[in-house]
Enzyme design. Structure first.
Site, PDB file in Angstrom:
ATOM      1  N   GLU A  59      37.625  -4.845  29.704  1.00  0.00           N
ATOM      2  CA  GLU A  59      36.353  -5.563  29.609  1.00  0.00           C
ATOM      3  C   GLU A  59      36.335  -6.819  30.462  1.00  0.00           C
ATOM      4  O   GLU A  59      35.351  -7.087  31.167  1.00  0.00           O
ATOM      5  CB  GLU A  59      36.051  -5.894  28.141  1.00  0.00           C
ATOM      6  N   HIS A 128      33.909  -3.549  14.107  1.00  0.00           N
ATOM      7  CA  HIS A 128      32.879  -2.813  14.842  1.00  0.00           C
ATOM      8  C   HIS A 128      31.470  -3.128  14.338  1.00  0.00           C
ATOM      9  O   HIS A 128      30.562  -2.337  14.554  1.00  0.00           O
ATOM     10  CB  HIS A 128      33.112  -1.307  14.717  1.00  0.00           C
TER      11      HIS A 128
HETATM   12  C1  LIG Z   1      38.444  -3.312  23.459  1.00  0.00           C
HETATM   13  C2  LIG Z   1      37.809  -2.017  23.139  1.00  0.00           C
HETATM   14  N1  LIG Z   1      37.037  -1.425  24.067  1.00  0.00           N
HETATM   15  C3  LIG Z   1      36.446  -0.236  23.799  1.00  0.00           C
HETATM   16  C4  LIG Z   1      36.633   0.379  22.601  1.00  0.00           C
HETATM   17  C5  LIG Z   1      35.969   1.730  22.313  1.00  0.00           C
HETATM   18  N2  LIG Z   1      37.002   2.772  22.252  1.00  0.00           N
HETATM   19  C6  LIG Z   1      37.535   3.137  21.075  1.00  0.00           C
HETATM   20  S1  LIG Z   1      38.773   4.213  21.261  1.00  0.00           S
HETATM   21  C7  LIG Z   1      38.628   4.230  22.935  1.00  0.00           C
HETATM   22  C8  LIG Z   1      39.555   5.058  23.753  1.00  0.00           C
HETATM   23  C9  LIG Z   1      40.966   4.590  23.660  1.00  0.00           C
HETATM   24  O1  LIG Z   1      41.828   5.517  24.243  1.00  0.00           O
HETATM   25  P1  LIG Z   1      43.391   5.448  24.094  1.00  0.00           P
HETATM   26  O2  LIG Z   1      43.850   4.036  24.134  1.00  0.00           O
HETATM   27  O3  LIG Z   1      43.966   6.365  25.089  1.00  0.00           O
HETATM   28  O4  LIG Z   1      43.679   5.985  22.608  1.00  0.00           O
HETATM   29  P2  LIG Z   1      43.325   7.407  21.998  1.00  0.00           P
HETATM   30  O5  LIG Z   1      41.956   7.307  21.405  1.00  0.00           O
HETATM   31  O6  LIG Z   1      43.423   8.420  23.066  1.00  0.00           O
HETATM   32  O7  LIG Z   1      44.334   7.619  20.917  1.00  0.00           O
HETATM   33  C10 LIG Z   1      37.573   3.400  23.328  1.00  0.00           C
HETATM   34  C11 LIG Z   1      37.117   3.238  24.697  1.00  0.00           C
HETATM   35  C12 LIG Z   1      37.412  -0.294  21.635  1.00  0.00           C
HETATM   36  N3  LIG Z   1      37.584   0.208  20.403  1.00  0.00           N
HETATM   37  N4  LIG Z   1      38.000  -1.461  21.938  1.00  0.00           N
END
Ligand SMILES: Cc1ncc(C[n+]2csc(CCOP(=O)(O)OP(=O)(O)O)c2C)c(N)n1
Ligand SMILES: [Mg+2]
Lengths: 326, 333
Positions: A59, A128
């Site tokens: 971000e 959230h």
């Molecule tokens: C700082 C932040 N930005 C965006 C999000 C929205 N978001 C939630 S999970 C996710 C994907 C995260 O992927 P990863 O770290 O690979 O974990 P996975 O879900 O694959 O276990 C996003 C973009 C968030 N929760 N926090």
């Protein structure tokens, strides 16, 4: 034409992308995924990956890059998935976007638009469910928009892009599926004025964004009791439309401010203070406020509902302000 | 692990390997039930399941000591369960009930448990990494030989907090094990579309942290790597980093139409289902009879059904308690 708030927002982005080659959209999952809230669904297919840019989870990085691109002559629309994650980009928003024009003695303006979802009500718990638009409205140099209607979802974006300075648009998550009629020729709207959404004579309910439907619902309920409520939609939290606020106070002499943000130090406090400063003698009762309880928003539905402003709480506050005689 | 290595590990301690299988099945069945309960609207909010990735947390948790600390993400039901939080308390939390591990305030993405030093559940991507660094710092400053394990997705690697945490952990030589669950996607964003360098272990090495990649579908390989890493961290060798290569079989959350990946890719990965791989290996070695397998499934099912019954019988936190725990409660002097 019948459409949803989400579709109105998408139509606004499509129009902007068509009208101005300098406009591009970037953010997490705006392309392939179709947008965390499906606002940008289909835009990648239509405009291609050069202008619909998926970013990594970064971000601070991509908001800062948006600011840089704006300095470099582009007109970026940066989507932060939700206001909660904008906290990772606060440094860029507050220390760069908001200050560069002033610090450079007027040399460098930042024509960026940053969109994000805000608010609670969907059982997503504390991390959230923030409503921080009032917080950002504290910052000189930013303009804060809170479209609550289809017309504003459709019309605010273009006007924001024409603004030479940073504009933040807060879209309340509960509004995306709201559907209604929108004129076929709906287009850009002003982003300076508050709007009276319901005329009334007995009490003014002042609100914005996600709590506009709450305020209107309360006004309907009050009407059955013979209380005629006016509902003022602020639309823009910075700069505030003081004239519209004072006009409704002059008309009804009684005010309830409704804000999903917290009460302490919130935008509701600012509105109340301005009324006290400029229209104290117009008031027939102290200004009342309905805000979120001072607690991180909980997960359990009954606790979350108790924490957020509701029609019942607004009605109760309005009755109190109007008094037994009203 | 090669077939021979797997066979040797099974021969060494078949009981333990069956235990690992049971742990993975517990997580799988618990989460399958969660998905059903979500559809039945018993569970609300966001729900992110770990189905397909069970070998990762199972292998790592297996080597931790009771007073080690764990930091996880919003995809953490399995981590909590494996760490020793009761299925009852987790399920009740997902129901939003007062009997839940966070009294209904946290929900699926924010499970916490002081007794097992389970520091959450964090719904901000990369938000847990600095916490883990701080927990490890506290141990180091206090002269304790505890280890802090931090789980996060490969998506977190792009965040500034990841890089700042790597640097601090290495700079201060802290007792922390970073476990990157590389399931190749961050919501809809594939790793190769979000990282210029997709070798994540290499990235960690750039911070002078001992790091290597592990087959995250092979629980025995994960356990072996985790044991090596945890032992080294506990012995004072500084932070370690495991990149666990895995895959999520289900959607990112309950709202994800999965437009960004091919069904065929998911099916290919499902051929390496960690539970099936281990079950087949045990059977081949003659260490899991049909009766043992069905007994195992039966016992897990009983635990899950008991958790659902516990959650169903739960109560709502009184609304008067809404504003509790915003500040600490002090007992009157
Ligand atoms: C700082 C932040 N930005 C965006 C999000 C929205 N978001 C939630 S999970 C996710 C994907 C995260 O992927 P990863 O770290 O690979 O974990 P996975 O879900 O694959 O276990 C996003 C973009 C968030 N929760 N926090
Ligand atoms: Mg991932």
């Amino acid at each position: 034409m019948k459409l949803t708030y989400r579709e109105a927002m998408r139509a606004a982005m499509r129009e902007a992308l068509q009208r101005d080659e300098r406009v591009f959209l970037m953010g997490e999952d705006v392309g392939r995924y179709g947008g965390g809230f499906a606002v940008s669904l289909g835009l990648l297919e239509e405009f291609g990956p050069r202008r619909i840019r998926d970013t990594p989870l970064s971000e601070a990085g991509f908001v800062g890059a948006g600011i840089g691109a704006a300095l470099g002559g582009m007109r970026p629309i940066v989507e932060i998935m939700t206001v909660n994650f904008s906290l990772l980009a606060l440094d860029q928003i507050v220390n760069n976007a908001a200050t560069l024009l002033h610090m450079s003695g007027g040399q460098f303006n930042v024509p960026i638009v940053i969109r994000m979802t805000t608010g609670g009500g969907r059982q997503l718990a504390a991390q959230h469910s923030h409503s921080l638009e009032g917080w950002l409205a504290h910052i000189p140099g930013l303009r804060i928009l809170t479209p609550a209607t289809l017309e504003d979802a459709r019309g605010m974006l273009w006007t924001a892009l024409e603004d030479p300075d940073p504009v933040l648009i807060f879209e309340h998550g509960s509004l995306y599926n709201v559907a209604g009629e929108l004129a076929d020729d709906a287009g850009p709207v002003d982003i300076d004025r508050a709007a009276v959404r319901r005329e009334g004579a007995d009490v003014s309910i002042i609100t914005y964004g996600g709590t506009l439907p709450t305020a209107l619902g309360a006004a309907d309920a009050l009407a059955t009791d013979g209380i005629d409520a006016e509902v003022l939609d602020l639309r823009t939290l910075r700069p505030l439309d003081d004239a519209a606020v004072l006009a409704t106070v002059a008309k009804t002499h009684r005010v309830v401010v409704v804000d999903e943000g917290w009460r302490s130090g919130g935008i509701s406090a600012e509105i109340s203070a301005r009324i006290t400063e400029s229209a104290f003698y117009d008031l027939d009762a102290p200004v009342a406020r309905v805000c979120s309880e001072e607690v991180p928003v909980p997960y359990a539905r009954h606790l979350e509902q108790a924490a957020l402003p509701s029609v019942e709480r607004v009605v109760a506050a309005a009755r109190e302000v109007v008094g037994p005689g009203g | 692990m090669t077939e021979e290595e797997t066979a040797a590990a099974i021969a060494r301690d078949p009981e333990h390997v069956r235990h690992l299988l049971r742990q993975m099945v517990r997580v799988r069945r618990f989460e399958e039930a969660c998905v059903e309960l979500y559809s039945a609207t018993k569970i609300r909010g966001f729900l992110h399941v770990y189905i397909g990735e069970e070998a990762v947390a199972t292998g790592v948790m297996s080597v931790l000591a009771p007073d080690d600390a764990v930091v996880a993400t919003y995809r953490e039901h399995g981590h909590a369960l494996l760490r020793g939080v009761s299925a009852n308390a987790i399920m009740a939390e997902m129901y939003g009930h007062a009997e839940g591990c966070c009294r209904g305030r946290g929900g699926s993405m924010h499970l916490f448990d002081a007794a097992t030093r389970f520091y959450g559940g964090n719904a901000i991507v990369a938000g847990g990494l600095p916490l883990a660094v701080g927990l490890a710092l506290a141990d180091k400053l206090s002269g304790r030989d505890r280890v802090t394990v931090c789980f996060f997705g490969e998506g977190a690697v792009a965040e500034g907090e990841f890089h700042e945490s790597m640097n601090l952990a290495a700079l201060w030589d802290l007792p922390v094990l970073f476990c990157c669950e590389n399931n190749l996607y961050a919501m809809g964003t594939a790793l190769e579309r979000s990282e210029s360098q997709t070798d994540i272990a290499l990235k960690a090495s750039g911070y002078a942290i001992a790091a290597w990649a592990v087959d995250g579908m092979d629980v025995l390989a994960v356990e072996e790597a985790a044991r090596r890493a945890v032992d080294a961290v506990r012995a004072g060798a500084g932070p370690h980093f495991l990149e666990l290569r895995t895959y999520r079989f289900r959607a990112h959350s309950m709202f994800d139409p999965e437009r960004y990946r091919e069904k065929a890719e998911v099916e290919r990965w499902m051929e390496r289902d960690p539970i099936e791989l281990l079950r087949a290996a045990l059977e081949t070695q003659g260490r899991l009879s049909a009766d043992e397998w069905s007994a195992l499934q039966h016992e897990v099912e009983e635990e899950v059904q008991a958790a659902i019954a516990f959650a169903e019988a739960g109560t709502l936190e009184p609304v008067e308690e809404l504003t509790r725990f915003v500040y600490s409660e002090r007992t009157a002097p």
